[in-house]
Design a protein around this motif. Structure first.
Motif, PDB file in Angstrom:
ATOM      1  N   ASP A   1     -66.835  44.323   4.961  1.00  0.00           N
ATOM      2  CA  ASP A   1     -66.053  43.303   4.582  1.00  0.00           C
ATOM      3  C   ASP A   1     -66.470  42.069   4.444  1.00  0.00           C
ATOM      4  OD1 ASP A   1     -63.899  45.114   4.100  1.00  0.00           O
ATOM      5  OD2 ASP A   1     -63.401  45.443   5.970  1.00  0.00           O
TER       6      ASP A   1
ATOM      7  N   THR B   1     -56.026  50.317   0.029  1.00  0.00           N
ATOM      8  CA  THR B   1     -56.708  50.195   1.311  1.00  0.00           C
ATOM      9  C   THR B   1     -56.484  48.653   1.605  1.00  0.00           C
ATOM     10  OG1 THR B   1     -58.796  49.339   0.636  1.00  0.00           O
ATOM     11  CG2 THR B   1     -58.530  51.668   0.779  1.00  0.00           C
ATOM     12  N   HIS B   2     -56.857  48.255   2.977  1.00  0.00           N
ATOM     13  CA  HIS B   2     -56.759  46.877   3.417  1.00  0.00           C
ATOM     14  C   HIS B   2     -57.491  46.035   2.452  1.00  0.00           C
ATOM     15  CE1 HIS B   2     -60.619  47.890   5.149  1.00  0.00           C
ATOM     16  NE2 HIS B   2     -60.765  46.416   5.193  1.00  0.00           N
ATOM     17  N   ARG B   3     -58.232  46.524   1.611  1.00  0.00           N
ATOM     18  CA  ARG B   3     -59.175  45.661   0.905  1.00  0.00           C
ATOM     19  C   ARG B   3     -58.498  45.364  -0.585  1.00  0.00           C
ATOM     20  NH1 ARG B   3     -63.237  49.494   2.766  1.00  0.00           N
ATOM     21  NH2 ARG B   3     -64.126  48.384   4.516  1.00  0.00           N
TER      22      ARG B   3
ATOM     23  N   GLU C   1     -51.578  52.585   1.684  1.00  0.00           N
ATOM     24  CA  GLU C   1     -50.316  52.393   0.997  1.00  0.00           C
ATOM     25  C   GLU C   1     -50.298  53.030  -0.280  1.00  0.00           C
ATOM     26  OE1 GLU C   1     -49.628  48.115   0.907  1.00  0.00           O
ATOM     27  OE2 GLU C   1     -47.953  48.354  -0.626  1.00  0.00           O
TER      28      GLU C   1
ATOM     29  N   SER D   1     -66.510  48.787   8.525  1.00  0.00           N
ATOM     30  CA  SER D   1     -65.767  47.492   8.445  1.00  0.00           C
ATOM     31  C   SER D   1     -66.850  46.229   8.435  1.00  0.00           C
ATOM     32  CB  SER D   1     -65.036  46.959   9.539  1.00  0.00           C
ATOM     33  OG  SER D   1     -65.707  47.119  10.797  1.00  0.00           O
TER      34      SER D   1
ATOM     35  N   ARG E   1     -61.589  44.578  -3.736  1.00  0.00           N
ATOM     36  CA  ARG E   1     -61.127  43.273  -3.092  1.00  0.00           C
ATOM     37  C   ARG E   1     -61.438  42.040  -3.803  1.00  0.00           C
ATOM     38  NH1 ARG E   1     -61.686  40.406   2.784  1.00  0.00           N
ATOM     39  NH2 ARG E   1     -60.045  39.059   2.546  1.00  0.00           N
TER      40      ARG E   1
ATOM     41  N   ARG F   1     -57.119  55.306   8.546  1.00  0.00           N
ATOM     42  CA  ARG F   1     -56.164  54.456   8.382  1.00  0.00           C
ATOM     43  C   ARG F   1     -55.140  54.928   7.095  1.00  0.00           C
ATOM     44  NH1 ARG F   1     -59.032  48.344   8.247  1.00  0.00           N
ATOM     45  NH2 ARG F   1     -60.462  48.416   9.926  1.00  0.00           N
TER      46      ARG F   1
END
Lengths: 119, 826
Positions: B503, B409-411, B387, B500, B425, B384
């Motif tokens: 999470d 990351t998305h976290r 950012e 995943s 997170r 992935r």
């Protein structure tokens, strides 16, 4: 003669206070330069301007006290914040315009005399 | 050179040098000209020390005229036709009194302190930005629907602040700008969100993982888990558990195990040092409680609250009253920068907060595609994109001091821990709506409605919100986003981020939040203790070292003992010097002394210490000398006992709570008592206790002289310091002697303490009382700068007057008026 000196000092003080109100501290050396130019025919124009500068800023502080603003307490706090003595802070407030105006006037006075002598 | 030439040259040199010092400053000295200018510089603060009797101003965007009346205590009562105008006016009046504070807090929260302080602030700014707080605020601001209440509130608030800033002349700037050689900056709506993020950092950033691993590396996992339990061994939770008193879940602590080399290896990856953050030294010590009508003398509900935070000048709180007829009538305290009243009361109810202390932050090992310049990370075998955000740190002149890249990351943000990538997170970085929470809740009529409004909008930092209303309802709820983890490992491990399945799986539903409405016991209290009894709900919420049982025990004891509660008793409780902690520890200490006396090795120090402790009323009053001895003894005992946890320098990497130490005290021969460096001798409990007592006595004698000289007084240590935001000594108040100490309801020591005290009687008419350590004005020249400090120091409260209309505030009680006009009407 003495009255004239006092008058000159008070005039410089008034102009310095007015200039400070209108233009901030930069007005002080400008008033000094003007005063030096005008008083250049006298002896020691720098001294007159220095005293005028000191009287102007010192006078504003005195005016604060007379008008009931909390200057004494604040002076102690401000001096504490700057980690200097109250006396040193007050002295600096009076000395700074004195040196600015005095040195500017002395310079202008000398220049005027040079011009006069040249003429 | 002629004399004339010499004079001219020297005059020129003096003039140029002075101009330089005046315009540019020298070294740490700011430009002296604008600083000392008596009309436009620092001295001009005296002209603005007091509010003018009457003033008016224009605020662009205002829908109608807003009438502001300042009462004698300098509290603005804002009367507006709608809520958005009221918040505009709130922004204006807060900026009028606290402009520098607004900007200083925002600079800190946005990681922009280098713009004032240069290189010195770089590491602090870097930490702020690498935690992702400014990014989170900016993303939130960008994502807000511009027509939403939250967006309109922060915009209106900004318009109010800017209306004040725009009409300032240099002589009107707060004195701090002169000292920093800065000028006020226009306020951006996102600033309010930066500030809320900063509060979340203060109240919820509490990673514990490293300490636990360091401890595990030394004593093994079983011993670590016993010394650092997830649940507090003393249970008197926020949600009453049906016990009529505390429950002590004590047992025998397992002995130290063999070192765990794997844990040591993992711990070495952590970026922050393991230092002895002794829980007793932590400063979150907020209290709140409510008493139902049947246990009050006047038969109406009572509520008290005193959030403990960093004590600063100006204070973190600003008192204000906002009235929108028929819609809103709320009095209380706001944080400069927050568009609403955070803690306070209405005509129907009152509320206060304590910090929940929930663990809302987790770490994940991440797999990156490149060690140096990664662009993606792997989850379930799929790459992935990361950012990237470029962070530029600017100096006072606008120059770039440093530039770095933070990846997400998305976290959340990715950090390097000794080369390994870890993402974080944290609920503080996620969607939130605090800006509208306060307004929505303040319009409630009942305690339940209030809590439901808060639960709908308020996500972080999680707070224990106690509410009481005029109907006699008392209620409490720990409100915020509490994550569900995917396994039973809790929040104290670093998970594998390549899956995943690691999470969070969601957040607790509101009905599962720790809460209680009108309990049979007739009172509710929170003081940062564990919110819910693990026997009632064993889902992981946080860990023992994030909680503090002692004050909760004391409040509950006081409330349980009195069924005729009054406002004045509640006020006195807020600075009550009693200590359950001392009541629980002193008897075993004295018993150990008595047993030791029966032996042979007596010393004068031990005899004296024992006698003093025996004579102590166990209260932390200012003149008390035994409190000094007791506190030092506890610290010494802790140090001697937990020597197994010391690092190579002899300092502990972490200390178990005193609740764990109290548990150990019941076991006279536990191997934990043995001091490792005294080889050939096996110490037992009594040896450690008497050694700690005697050593502490000797230490106090060395520091304060013989006790008979009278210098052993708690006030020597029990002092509060309230520092100016810039830590300037002259603008700070230090060494304020206060009543109370560790484990009491008022542990106001050092720079932390009770930041706002309030007691409210929910009668047919609401009566409220309060104070805070400081004053309404941020101007050090003002009489309102620290005017509340004496009351706060002495544990007294002011009567809070909340007029329903402008005419309800008599002229004699009106300090100043301010009329705010729309741009087109005036």
């Amino acid at each position: 003669m003495r009255a004239l000196s006092i008058l000159a000092i008070m005039a410089v003080a008034a102009l310095t206070a007015l200039g400070t109100a209108l233009g901030g501290w930069w007005a002080v050396p400008i008033v000094g330069l003007v005063a030096g130019g005008v008083l250049g025919y006298r002896r020691r124009p720098g001294v007159h301007a220095a005293l005028g500068g000191a009287v102007a800023w010192g006078g504003i502080l005195v005016a604060y006290v007379v008008l009931g603003f909390p200057l004494p307490g604040f002076a102690a706090r401000l001096a504490g914040a700057m980690q200097v003595g109250v006396g040193a802070l007050l002295a600096a407030t009076v000395l700074v315009p004195a040196i600015l105006a005095g040195s500017a006037a002395a310079l202008a006075g000398q220049l005027r005399r040079t011009d006069d002598a040249g003429a | 050179m002629t004399r004339r030439g010499l004079v001219a040259t020297s005059s020129l040199l003096v003039l140029v040098a002075t101009l330089w010092v005046c315009a540019r400053g020298v070294g740490p000295i700011p430009p002296v000209g604008p600083l000392l200018d008596p009309l436009n510089g620092a001295w001009s603060a005296v002209r603005h020390a007091e509010l003018p009797r009457a003033a008016s101003a224009v605020i662009p965007g205002l829908g109608g005229v807003v009438d502001v009346r300042y009462d004698r205590r300098g509290v603005p009562h804002i009367f507006a036709a709608d809520e958005i105008d009221a918040i505009r006016a709130l922004g204006y009046v807060v900026a009028r009194d606290r402009l520098f504070q607004l900007e200083a807090q925002t600079h800190a929260a946005a990681g922009r302190l280098t713009e004032w302080a240069g290189q010195r602030a770089l590491e602090l700014d870097r930490q702020t930005r690498h935690l992702g707080l400014p990014r989170a605020a900016e993303r939130l601001a960008a994502s807000l629907d511009s027509s939403s209440v939250g967006a309109r509130l922060i915009r209106a608030y900004a318009e109010g602040v800017n209306a004040w800033i725009d009409q300032l002349k240099p002589g009107d700037w707060p004195v701090e700008y002169r000292l920093l050689n800065q000028r006020p900056e226009r306020w951006q709506p996102v600033n309010s969100l930066y500030l809320l993020g900063r509060m979340s950092w203060t109240l919820t950033y509490n990673p514990e993982e490293r300490q636990r691993l360091e401890v595990q590396a030394r004593i093994g996992r079983a011993a670590m888990e016993a010394l650092f339990p997830v649940n507090t061994p003393i249970q008197e939770p926020i949600q009453p558990n049906g016990s009529n008193g505390p429950r002590f879940d004590f047992g025998t602590l397992p002995p130290p195990g063999p070192p765990d080399s794997t844990a040591a290896l993992v711990a070495a990856h952590y970026p922050w040092a393991a230092v002895d953050d002794h829980p007793e030294l932590r400063h979150f010590a907020s209290n709140n409680w409510a008493v139902a009508p049947q246990r009050t003398r006047e038969r109406h509900a009572l509520l008290a609250g005193d959030p403990h935070l960093e004590l600063t000048l100006p204070s973190i709180w600003y008192e204000a009253h906002v009235v929108v007829p028929g819609k809103l009538d709320v009095y209380g305290v706001t944080i400069p920068g927050v568009p609403g009243i955070v803690i306070g009361f209405t005509r129907d109810l009152a509320w206060s907060f304590t910090n929940t202390g929930a663990d809302v932050l987790d770490f994940y090992w991440e797999t990156l595609d490149d060690a140096k310049e990664p662009s993606s990370y792997s989850v379930d075998g799929v790459w992935r994109p990361l950012e990237r955000r470029i962070e530029t740190y600017r100096g006072p002149g606008g120059e770039a001091l440093a530039v770095d890249t933070v990846r997400y990351t998305h976290r959340g943000p990715v950090e390097r821990w000794n080369g390994r990538a870890v993402s974080m997170r944290w609920t503080a970085l996620e969607q939130q709506d605090e800006a509208s929470a306060f307004l929505a809740a303040a319009g409630s009529k009942t305690a339940r409605e209030f809590l439901d409004q808060m639960a709908a909008h308020f996500m972080v930092p999680a707070q224990n919100i106690v509410v009481a209303d005029r109907h006699g309802t008392i209620a409490i709820r720990s409100t915020g986003h509490f994550p569900f983890r995917p396994d039973s490992l809790g929040g104290l491990v670093v998970r594998d981020g390549s899956r995943s399945a690691a999470d969070w799986t969601g957040f607790w539903p509101v009905q599962q939040y720790p809460q209680s409405f009108d309990p049979a016991q007739g009172f509710l209290a929170s003081a940062n203790q564990e919110p819910i009894d693990p026997r009632v709900n064993g889902t992981y919420l946080g860990f023992d070292r994030g909680y503090d049982p002692w004050r909760a025990l004391q409040i509950n004891r006081l409330l349980r003992a009195d069924s005729s509660m009054t406002v004045d008793k509640m006020r006195a409780f807020q600075t009550d010097p009693g200590s359950v902690r001392a009541d629980l520890f002193v008897p075993p200490l004295l018993a150990a002394v008595a047993r030791h006396r029966a032996g042979v090795a007596r010393t004068a120090s031990l005899d004296s210490a024992g006698a003093l402790l025996a004579s102590w009323d166990r209260r932390y009053t200012r003149q008390q000398d035994a409190a000094l001895l007791f506190e030092l003894t506890l610290r010494t005992m802790s140090r001697l006992t937990w020597d197994e946890l010391a690092d190579s320098t002899g300092r502990p990497v972490a200390s178990p709570t005193l609740a764990v130490l109290l548990d150990l005290v019941s076991d006279s021969s536990s191997p934990w008592w043995d001091v490792r460096r005294t080889s050939g001798v096996v110490e037992r409990r009594d040896d450690i206790i008497v050694r700690a007592l005697a050593q502490s006595w000797d230490s106090l004698q060395a520091r304060y002289g013989p006790r008979a000289e009278g210098r052993w007084q708690w006030r020597e240590r029990g002092t509060a310091s309230i520092n100016h935001l810039l830590q300037l000594p002259g603008f700070s108040e230090r060494g304020i002697s206060v009543q109370g100490g560790p484990g009491t309801l008022n542990p106001s020591t050092s720079g932390f303490g009770s930041s706002w005290r309030m007691v409210v009687a929910l009668d047919s008419t609401v009566h409220a009382f309060g104070t805070y350590p400081g004053g309404q004005s941020g101007n050090p020249a003002s009489s309102r700068y620290i005017d509340r400090l004496p009351l706060w120091r002495d544990g007294l409260l002011d009567t809070l007057f909340a007029p329903a209309t402008p005419s309800d505030l008599p002229a004699i009680s009106t300090r100043a008026t301010l009329t705010l006009h729309p741009a087109s009407v005036r």
